[in-house]
Write a protein that holds these residues in place. Structure first.
Motif, PDB file in Angstrom:
ATOM      1  N   ALA A  66       0.840  -1.204   0.000  1.00 48.93           N
ATOM      2  CA  ALA A  66       0.000   0.000   0.000  1.00 48.93           C
ATOM      3  C   ALA A  66       0.876   1.256   0.000  1.00 48.93           C
ATOM      4  CB  ALA A  66      -0.923  -0.004   1.215  1.00 48.93           C
ATOM      5  N   LEU A  67       1.987   1.225   0.756  1.00 46.55           N
ATOM      6  CA  LEU A  67       2.909   2.366   0.765  1.00 46.55           C
ATOM      7  C   LEU A  67       3.464   2.610  -0.642  1.00 46.55           C
ATOM      8  CD1 LEU A  67       4.814   4.484   2.030  1.00 46.55           C
ATOM      9  CD2 LEU A  67       6.406   2.611   2.541  1.00 46.55           C
ATOM     10  N   ILE A  68       3.884   1.540  -1.306  1.00 46.60           N
ATOM     11  CA  ILE A  68       4.425   1.675  -2.668  1.00 46.60           C
ATOM     12  C   ILE A  68       3.362   2.248  -3.609  1.00 46.60           C
ATOM     13  CG2 ILE A  68       5.355   0.395  -4.646  1.00 46.60           C
ATOM     14  CD1 ILE A  68       6.488  -1.629  -2.502  1.00 46.60           C
ATOM     15  N   ASP A  69       2.143   1.734  -3.507  1.00 48.38           N
ATOM     16  CA  ASP A  69       1.037   2.238  -4.352  1.00 48.38           C
ATOM     17  C   ASP A  69       0.755   3.712  -4.064  1.00 48.38           C
ATOM     18  OD1 ASP A  69       0.779  -0.243  -5.512  1.00 48.38           O
ATOM     19  OD2 ASP A  69      -0.867  -0.893  -4.220  1.00 48.38           O
ATOM     20  N   ASN A  70       0.824   4.090  -2.772  1.00 47.73           N
ATOM     21  CA  ASN A  70       0.560   5.487  -2.398  1.00 47.73           C
ATOM     22  C   ASN A  70       1.635   6.421  -2.934  1.00 47.73           C
ATOM     23  OD1 ASN A  70      -1.778   4.831  -1.027  1.00 47.73           O
ATOM     24  ND2 ASN A  70      -0.768   4.652   0.969  1.00 47.73           N
ATOM     25  N   LEU A  71       2.877   5.968  -2.919  1.00 47.86           N
ATOM     26  CA  LEU A  71       3.959   6.783  -3.477  1.00 47.86           C
ATOM     27  C   LEU A  71       3.780   6.969  -4.979  1.00 47.86           C
ATOM     28  CD1 LEU A  71       7.049   5.296  -1.546  1.00 47.86           C
ATOM     29  CD2 LEU A  71       5.901   7.472  -1.125  1.00 47.86           C
ATOM     30  N   LYS A  72       3.324   5.914  -5.640  1.00 44.95           N
ATOM     31  CA  LYS A  72       3.061   6.024  -7.080  1.00 44.95           C
ATOM     32  C   LYS A  72       1.905   6.983  -7.352  1.00 44.95           C
ATOM     33  CE  LYS A  72       4.962   1.534  -8.406  1.00 44.95           C
ATOM     34  NZ  LYS A  72       4.723   0.192  -8.956  1.00 44.95           N
ATOM     35  N   SER A  73       0.915   6.973  -6.467  1.00 46.52           N
ATOM     36  CA  SER A  73      -0.217   7.899  -6.617  1.00 46.52           C
ATOM     37  C   SER A  73       0.240   9.340  -6.479  1.00 46.52           C
ATOM     38  CB  SER A  73      -1.296   7.603  -5.564  1.00 46.52           C
ATOM     39  OG  SER A  73      -1.883   6.355  -5.797  1.00 46.52           O
ATOM     40  N   VAL A  74       1.143   9.594  -5.524  1.00 42.06           N
ATOM     41  CA  VAL A  74       1.678  10.951  -5.362  1.00 42.06           C
ATOM     42  C   VAL A  74       2.373  11.384  -6.643  1.00 42.06           C
ATOM     43  CG1 VAL A  74       3.387  12.365  -4.149  1.00 42.06           C
ATOM     44  CG2 VAL A  74       1.938  10.790  -2.856  1.00 42.06           C
ATOM     45  N   CYS A  75       3.196  10.502  -7.209  1.00 43.36           N
ATOM     46  CA  CYS A  75       3.877  10.830  -8.473  1.00 43.36           C
ATOM     47  C   CYS A  75       2.867  11.139  -9.574  1.00 43.36           C
ATOM     48  CB  CYS A  75       4.791   9.681  -8.889  1.00 43.36           C
ATOM     49  SG  CYS A  75       6.292   9.531  -7.898  1.00 43.36           S
ATOM     50  N   ALA A  76       1.832  10.322  -9.660  1.00 37.65           N
ATOM     51  CA  ALA A  76       0.807  10.526 -10.693  1.00 37.65           C
ATOM     52  C   ALA A  76       0.088  11.862 -10.493  1.00 37.65           C
ATOM     53  CB  ALA A  76      -0.201   9.375 -10.656  1.00 37.65           C
ATOM     54  N   ASN A  77      -0.192  12.197  -9.234  1.00 36.02           N
ATOM     55  CA  ASN A  77      -0.901  13.447  -8.944  1.00 36.02           C
ATOM     56  C   ASN A  77      -0.084  14.680  -9.288  1.00 36.02           C
ATOM     57  OD1 ASN A  77      -3.087  12.007  -7.991  1.00 36.02           O
ATOM     58  ND2 ASN A  77      -2.467  12.133  -5.840  1.00 36.02           N
ATOM     59  N   TYR A  78       1.224  14.520  -9.345  1.00 39.98           N
ATOM     60  CA  TYR A  78       2.086  15.655  -9.684  1.00 39.98           C
ATOM     61  C   TYR A  78       2.693  15.516 -11.079  1.00 39.98           C
ATOM     62  CZ  TYR A  78       1.543  17.516  -5.015  1.00 39.98           C
ATOM     63  OH  TYR A  78       1.006  18.056  -3.874  1.00 39.98           O
ATOM     64  N   GLY A  79       2.009  14.742 -11.916  1.00 42.75           N
ATOM     65  CA  GLY A  79       2.383  14.661 -13.325  1.00 42.75           C
ATOM     66  C   GLY A  79       3.584  13.802 -13.636  1.00 42.75           C
ATOM     67  N   LEU A  80       3.968  12.903 -12.703  1.00 40.17           N
ATOM     68  CA  LEU A  80       5.158  12.081 -12.922  1.00 40.17           C
ATOM     69  C   LEU A  80       4.828  10.602 -13.124  1.00 40.17           C
ATOM     70  CD1 LEU A  80       7.513  13.730 -10.282  1.00 40.17           C
ATOM     71  CD2 LEU A  80       7.737  13.872 -12.758  1.00 40.17           C
ATOM     72  N   GLY A  81       3.543  10.279 -13.244  1.00 36.27           N
ATOM     73  CA  GLY A  81       3.174   8.886 -13.500  1.00 36.27           C
ATOM     74  C   GLY A  81       3.748   8.426 -14.830  1.00 36.27           C
ATOM     75  N   ASN A  82       4.429   7.277 -14.829  1.00 36.65           N
ATOM     76  CA  ASN A  82       5.072   6.729 -16.028  1.00 36.65           C
ATOM     77  C   ASN A  82       6.144   7.645 -16.608  1.00 36.65           C
ATOM     78  OD1 ASN A  82       3.424   4.377 -16.046  1.00 36.65           O
ATOM     79  ND2 ASN A  82       1.768   5.599 -16.933  1.00 36.65           N
ATOM     80  N   ASP A  83       6.566   8.624 -15.833  1.00 40.36           N
ATOM     81  CA  ASP A  83       7.651   9.502 -16.239  1.00 40.36           C
ATOM     82  C   ASP A  83       8.979   8.759 -16.055  1.00 40.36           C
ATOM     83  OD1 ASP A  83       9.822  11.624 -15.207  1.00 40.36           O
ATOM     84  OD2 ASP A  83       8.444  12.669 -16.550  1.00 40.36           O
ATOM     85  N   GLY A  84       9.980   9.121 -16.833  1.00 41.79           N
ATOM     86  CA  GLY A  84      11.271   8.444 -16.721  1.00 41.79           C
ATOM     87  C   GLY A  84      11.892   8.574 -15.343  1.00 41.79           C
ATOM     88  N   ASN A  85      11.521   9.627 -14.594  1.00 44.56           N
ATOM     89  CA  ASN A  85      12.097   9.848 -13.267  1.00 44.56           C
ATOM     90  C   ASN A  85      11.293   9.201 -12.148  1.00 44.56           C
ATOM     91  OD1 ASN A  85      14.317  11.549 -14.103  1.00 44.56           O
ATOM     92  ND2 ASN A  85      12.792  13.099 -14.579  1.00 44.56           N
ATOM     93  N   GLU A  86      10.129   8.644 -12.475  1.00 46.06           N
ATOM     94  CA  GLU A  86       9.297   8.046 -11.436  1.00 46.06           C
ATOM     95  C   GLU A  86      10.046   6.904 -10.737  1.00 46.06           C
ATOM     96  OE1 GLU A  86       4.816   6.124 -10.879  1.00 46.06           O
ATOM     97  OE2 GLU A  86       5.928   5.805 -12.738  1.00 46.06           O
TER      98      GLU A  86
END
Length: 538
Positions: free
Chosen positions: A13-33
């Motif tokens: 759940a922590l890993i999923d939440n961190l990915k959600s934060v990245c997605a919310n700030y436009g970094l989902g599937n970004d090379g830096n994610e």
């Protein structure tokens, strides 16, 4: 077990939440994610590891209402004494480096900068143990300035706050207390979206666990102490973790080389999660073939799933150095005029591994199955040397499609400097396994029963019809150094007792059917001729 599943669920759940934060700030599937997720997770893990170790060393801090404040209240001498008493593999953190401290100051101005500065300070103060080195000796930084990946600077403070709030939600400390052993699964979950080779030449990120377990359990059938374990094309470290668990993390030191920075970072995280932090200084980012770091080091155990084909024409000339003559005894593949990407670099890795074994060393190497029967060339020379030296313990040919990343049929070579040349085990496991669908691809998966059957049969040096043969060095030479089990299987002829009358009846039956088929063939031929005549007259 329930608690184990509970922690697993919370960690995912922590890993999923961190990915959600990245997605919310436009970094989902970004090379830096990938960098953000893995580095923030590592920071969290190190933070909790430090807290746990400090509380073990100074139990009074267990009762502190605010751990970071209680740590801050220690005198400098008390803090230094405390840190000096910790295991060398425990990260060294200051009170202001802790997540709990960052959580309390998250509304301060320039919090994004504070967050980045904190990670940078942790990197500097822990560089000796936690940094990956390159061939030149330069050390990488443990953490990047993560908020800089947010292009809109006005969003950086909010991004850092969102990350810290997710990290504050639960602790790994109870996991360390219970010594749960599920971090291999967590590691896979963590990197599953980034587990592709995005340009790294050597990185082979994923070896199926069944193959890794088979390799480890065949290589380590009995207890081992103080072993040097090496992978010259380590990727994320699946093979290394498997054999380290088999030997015991406290009984081995890991060494690795790989040209990919990404895979080296994955391996570092894998070592931290699997209680092998003491081996991080031995991770080297380099071109193992052209710029080997460990050329003068000999290893007790070597595991490798090397790249099979790769264009190495740009450093081909460098391999002809006098220093490498002994290492590449069988030769270096030529540069083809076309299809340079098909150059068989795995042949160089096999030779490198043979060169790197200690006097009692053992190795397990994944190779294309074509290697074990090639009739000439470098492949044949390598096989001849293995037999001549008495280093071949055996071969297991795996089912097709056991690797998701390649359709090439693969086999595993088992080398042992002290091998028994009168009992070489050649196994054909290609008919085992169950087919499963993964997305658009199909993959073959070995069942636990099949895994155990392969391991037990091999270690017992047992001949099993249609699965394994046990041959001598002389027999292999007679078969032109073939390592294929199929060439040694006995041809089975089933004999059935019948009378002369029954035999005559069977033969008459064959004769009658043949005459009927000939008659039908003649009739069909006449019909075709008639049709051709009619077409001609038209």
């Amino acid at each position: 077990m329930t608690q184990d599943i509970n922690f697993m669920t919370k960690t995912k759940a922590l890993i999923d939440n961190l990915k959600s934060v990245c997605a919310n700030y436009g970094l989902g599937n970004d090379g830096n994610e990938f960098k953000i997720i893995t580095q923030v997770f590592l920071y969290k893990f190190l933070n909790d590891k430090f807290r746990y170790a400090v509380k073990q060393e100074m139990p009074a801090l267990n009762d502190a209402e605010n751990f970071s404040e209680a740590l801050h209240n220690l005198s400098e001498d008390e803090y230094q004494f405390l840190v000096a008493s910790l295991d060398p593999n425990i990260p060294r953190l200051r009170p202001q480096h802790l997540i709990s401290h960052l959580f309390t100051i998250q509304n301060d101005s320039d919090f994004g900068k504070t967050f980045d500065d904190t990670l940078r300070q942790v990197s500097v103060e822990n560089a000796e143990v936690f940094s990956v080195k390159s061939f030149s000796g330069a050390k990488d930084s443990l953490f990047d300035d993560l908020t800089q990946f947010i292009s809109d600077s006005s969003q950086r403070d909010a991004f850092a706050k969102a990350l810290i709030n997710k990290l504050f939600e639960f602790s790994f400390e109870e996991m360390f207390e219970q010594k749960y052993d599920f971090f291999a699964t967590i590691f896979e979950y963590l990197i599953k979206d980034y587990n592709t080779d995005s340009g790294g030449k050597y990185a082979e990120y994923y070896t199926p666990h069944a193959v890794a377990r088979i390799m480890a359990q065949i290589m380590v059938p009995e207890p081992v102490k103080s072993a040097k374990v090496y992978d010259p094309s380590a990727g994320s470290g699946t093979l290394l973790m498997s054999i380290a668990h088999e030997i015991g993390e406290e009984n081995c030191t890991i060494y690795s080389e790989d040209i990919s920075q990404k895979s080296s970072n994955m391996l570092r995280l894998n070592l931290v999660l699997n209680n092998l932090t003491h081996s991080i200084p031995n991770i080297i980012k380099t071109n193992t073939i052209a710029q080997p770091t460990y050329l003068d080091t000999k290893f007790d155990f070597i595991v490798s799933n090397p790249p099979f084909k790769l264009d190495f024409s740009d450093f081909h000339a460098d391999l002809d150095k006098d220093a490498f003559k002994k290492r590449f005894f069988a030769g270096i593949p030529n540069i083809p005029k076309s299809k340079k990407e098909s150059m068989a670099i795995y042949l160089l890795f096999i030779q490198h591994i043979m060169f790197s074994l200690s006097d009692t060393g053992k190795a397990a190497i994944v190779v294309p199955t074509g290697f074990i029967t090639a009739q000439s060339g470098i492949e044949k020379k390598i096989r001849e040397r293995l037999i001549t030296n008495g280093w071949l313990r055996g071969v297991v040919s795996m089912p097709s499609n056991i690797f998701a990343s390649t359709g090439t049929n693969v086999s595993v070579l088992f080398l042992d400097k002290k091998a028994d040349s009168e009992h070489i085990v050649l196994m054909d496991a290609s008919k085992l396994g169950e087919t499963v669908k993964e997305g658009k691809n199909q993959r073959t998966v070995l069942t636990p029963t099949e895994e155990n059957r392969i391991i037990e049969t091999f270690n017992a040096k047992q001949a099993v019809p249609d699965l394994a043969v046990v041959v001598t060095k002389e027999q292999v030479i007679e078969k032109n150094y073939s390592f294929s089990a199929g060439q040694y299987f006995e041809v089975k002829i089933e004999y059935v007792d019948i009378t002369a009358e029954e035999f005559a009846e069977i033969m008459n039956g064959f004769e009658s059917r043949l005459q009927k088929l000939f008659a039908e063939g003649n009739a069909l031929d006449e019909e075709i001729q008639e049709q051709l005549k009619s077409l001609r007259y038209e």
